[in-house]
Design a protein around this motif. Sequence first.
Motif, PDB file in Angstrom:
ATOM      1  N   UNK A   3       1.300  -1.483   0.195  1.00 59.95           N
ATOM      2  CA  UNK A   3       0.030   0.519   0.063  1.00 59.95           C
ATOM      3  C   UNK A   3       1.275   1.088   0.379  1.00 59.95           C
ATOM      4  N   UNK A   4       0.548   2.171  -1.122  1.00 58.28           N
ATOM      5  CA  UNK A   4       1.191   2.844  -1.025  1.00 58.28           C
ATOM      6  C   UNK A   4       0.777   4.725  -0.173  1.00 58.28           C
ATOM      7  N   UNK A   5       1.691   5.690  -0.759  1.00 62.28           N
ATOM      8  CA  UNK A   5       0.936   6.329  -1.381  1.00 62.28           C
ATOM      9  C   UNK A   5       0.735   7.389  -2.262  1.00 62.28           C
ATOM     10  N   UNK A   6      -0.109   7.883  -3.066  1.00 61.36           N
ATOM     11  CA  UNK A   6      -0.424   8.850  -4.152  1.00 61.36           C
ATOM     12  C   UNK A   6      -0.368   9.665  -4.196  1.00 61.36           C
ATOM     13  N   UNK A   7      -0.353  10.186  -4.936  1.00 61.86           N
ATOM     14  CA  UNK A   7      -0.599  12.562  -5.491  1.00 61.86           C
ATOM     15  C   UNK A   7      -1.060  12.252  -4.478  1.00 61.86           C
ATOM     16  N   UNK A   8      -0.044  13.631  -3.692  1.00 61.37           N
ATOM     17  CA  UNK A   8      -0.654  15.017  -2.642  1.00 61.37           C
ATOM     18  C   UNK A   8      -0.187  16.048  -2.609  1.00 61.37           C
ATOM     19  N   UNK A   9      -1.148  17.092  -2.237  1.00 56.36           N
ATOM     20  CA  UNK A   9      -0.718  18.422  -1.480  1.00 56.36           C
ATOM     21  C   UNK A   9      -1.501  19.093  -0.437  1.00 56.36           C
ATOM     22  N   UNK A  10      -1.043  19.688  -0.554  1.00 57.84           N
ATOM     23  CA  UNK A  10      -1.468  20.614   1.392  1.00 57.84           C
ATOM     24  C   UNK A  10      -1.836  21.840   0.582  1.00 57.84           C
ATOM     25  N   UNK A  11      -2.530  22.710   1.274  1.00 55.73           N
ATOM     26  CA  UNK A  11      -2.053  24.003   1.164  1.00 55.73           C
ATOM     27  C   UNK A  11      -3.519  24.720   2.039  1.00 55.73           C
ATOM     28  N   UNK A  12      -3.656  25.860   1.925  1.00 51.47           N
ATOM     29  CA  UNK A  12      -4.630  26.850   1.998  1.00 51.47           C
ATOM     30  C   UNK A  12      -5.893  27.017   1.875  1.00 51.47           C
ATOM     31  N   UNK A  13      -7.101  27.339   1.911  1.00 52.93           N
ATOM     32  CA  UNK A  13      -8.374  26.688   0.917  1.00 52.93           C
ATOM     33  C   UNK A  13      -8.924  28.955   1.362  1.00 52.93           C
ATOM     34  N   UNK A  14      -9.278  29.033  -0.113  1.00 56.30           N
ATOM     35  CA  UNK A  14     -10.836  30.639   0.006  1.00 56.30           C
ATOM     36  C   UNK A  14      -9.952  30.925   0.931  1.00 56.30           C
ATOM     37  N   UNK A  15      -8.709  31.863   0.823  1.00 55.92           N
ATOM     38  CA  UNK A  15      -8.781  32.883   1.926  1.00 55.92           C
ATOM     39  C   UNK A  15      -9.306  34.509   1.093  1.00 55.92           C
ATOM     40  N   UNK A  16     -10.300  34.810   1.856  1.00 51.34           N
ATOM     41  CA  UNK A  16     -10.917  35.979   1.489  1.00 51.34           C
ATOM     42  C   UNK A  16      -9.606  37.477   1.720  1.00 51.34           C
ATOM     43  N   UNK A  17      -9.908  37.836   0.438  1.00 48.27           N
ATOM     44  CA  UNK A  17      -8.744  39.000   0.353  1.00 48.27           C
ATOM     45  C   UNK A  17      -9.181  39.791  -0.351  1.00 48.27           C
ATOM     46  N   UNK A  18      -9.167  41.109   0.234  1.00 41.11           N
ATOM     47  CA  UNK A  18     -10.091  42.442  -0.207  1.00 41.11           C
ATOM     48  C   UNK A  18      -8.706  43.918  -0.469  1.00 41.11           C
ATOM     49  N   UNK A  19      -8.541  43.864  -1.702  1.00 37.77           N
ATOM     50  CA  UNK A  19      -6.418  44.700  -1.808  1.00 37.77           C
ATOM     51  C   UNK A  19      -8.035  46.319  -1.935  1.00 37.77           C
ATOM     52  N   UNK A  20      -7.692  47.241  -1.613  1.00 41.08           N
ATOM     53  CA  UNK A  20      -8.462  48.189  -1.923  1.00 41.08           C
ATOM     54  C   UNK A  20      -6.529  49.525  -1.801  1.00 41.08           C
ATOM     55  N   UNK A  21      -6.571  50.748  -3.281  1.00 44.81           N
ATOM     56  CA  UNK A  21      -5.813  51.403  -3.006  1.00 44.81           C
ATOM     57  C   UNK A  21      -6.378  52.493  -2.801  1.00 44.81           C
ATOM     58  N   UNK A  22      -5.613  53.197  -2.209  1.00 40.85           N
ATOM     59  CA  UNK A  22      -6.111  54.486  -2.035  1.00 40.85           C
ATOM     60  C   UNK A  22      -5.212  55.599  -1.610  1.00 40.85           C
ATOM     61  N   UNK A  23      -4.428  55.657  -3.258  1.00 37.10           N
ATOM     62  CA  UNK A  23      -3.546  56.567  -3.228  1.00 37.10           C
ATOM     63  C   UNK A  23      -4.351  57.801  -3.543  1.00 37.10           C
ATOM     64  N   UNK A  24      -5.063  58.078  -4.039  1.00 34.61           N
ATOM     65  CA  UNK A  24      -5.815  59.256  -4.871  1.00 34.61           C
ATOM     66  C   UNK A  24      -7.194  58.682  -4.050  1.00 34.61           C
ATOM     67  N   UNK A  25      -8.226  60.037  -4.041  1.00 36.63           N
ATOM     68  CA  UNK A  25      -9.186  60.227  -3.174  1.00 36.63           C
ATOM     69  C   UNK A  25     -10.461  59.464  -4.527  1.00 36.63           C
ATOM     70  N   UNK A  26      -9.577  59.340  -5.409  1.00 43.08           N
ATOM     71  CA  UNK A  26     -11.084  57.576  -5.330  1.00 43.08           C
ATOM     72  C   UNK A  26      -9.847  56.496  -5.555  1.00 43.08           C
ATOM     73  N   UNK A  27     -10.568  56.021  -5.069  1.00 48.74           N
ATOM     74  CA  UNK A  27     -10.382  54.059  -4.331  1.00 48.74           C
ATOM     75  C   UNK A  27     -10.432  53.700  -5.983  1.00 48.74           C
ATOM     76  N   UNK A  28     -10.167  52.030  -5.546  1.00 44.06           N
ATOM     77  CA  UNK A  28     -10.321  51.067  -6.381  1.00 44.06           C
ATOM     78  C   UNK A  28      -9.990  49.981  -5.343  1.00 44.06           C
TER      79      UNK A  28
END
Length: 297
Positions: A3-28
């Motif tokens: 009995x052997x270990x086959x393909x595998x991977x691991x990680x962090x799923x679904x990190x909710x990330x919001x990036x707001x650019x505030x370099x000017x009065x009009x944000x992105x």
Amino acid sequence: MAIILGDNQYGKAESRLVRIYRDSPRHEIRDLNVTTALRGPFEPAYLAGDQSNVLPTDTQKNTAYAFAKSKGVEAIETFGLELARHFVGDVSPVTGARIEIEEYAWERAVVNGAEHDHTWLRKGPEIRTAAITVDASGEHVVGGLKELVILKSTGSEFAGFLKDEYTTLGETNDRVMATALKAQWRFTSTAVDWDAVYADVKRIMVREFATLQSLALQQTLWHMGKAVLEAHDEIAEVRLAAPNKHHFAYDLSPYGMDNPNEVFWAADRPYGLIEAQILREGAAPAGDAWRVSAGLA
């Protein structure tokens, strides 16, 4: 028997990330859902609980947020490549990385007839996706979209199909055709204007859906994928999945009314699911480009 270990991977799923650019009065704003998965010699972690080669999933999450600040978030394909290249190039013993990203679109609120600088409304109709894989075979990028709900009220037929003793469906030469499209396309290069290609691929698919006199949803998918490949040499293949969102003409005869395809019962389930892969002949091998992690993209 071993009995052997086959393909595998691991990680962090679904990190909710919001990036707001505030370099000017009009944000992105850029609004993402990011999954990371690492591949490498992690057998000891599975077989013996040895964590010495394991970069914590929490660290992977932190890296995504740090890169959102230090690298910025432009096209999600670019952001995914930055993350994947970091994990493979800078973190030993990682040999492969898979990054899957969903992007949620926003549109500016209109206040007193003008777009507001820092208020948005959640925008549809679809979710943009990207899947990036970096490993020994190279760098692979799959762009995409999902939940593109599209409907046309005519220009679709379904007739001449196989029948047996269990067939009750009637033939039609004029029906509503609707779906919530999932589409993915594999690039042959990373030197791509990601945003421009995304917009054009979506435009082509909507055009083909709208203008083809469709004899079957299968035929529509073929024309969509074929048209994309004809227009974009940098795309090697297109994969499409389309649930058939059935609309059945409702029987109004008990009420003494005709119904010439005007009132429909929109069925929730079950539904037909039509899938297709449209390939460019002689395209470069996909490697692990389609090996999923969380399945976001």
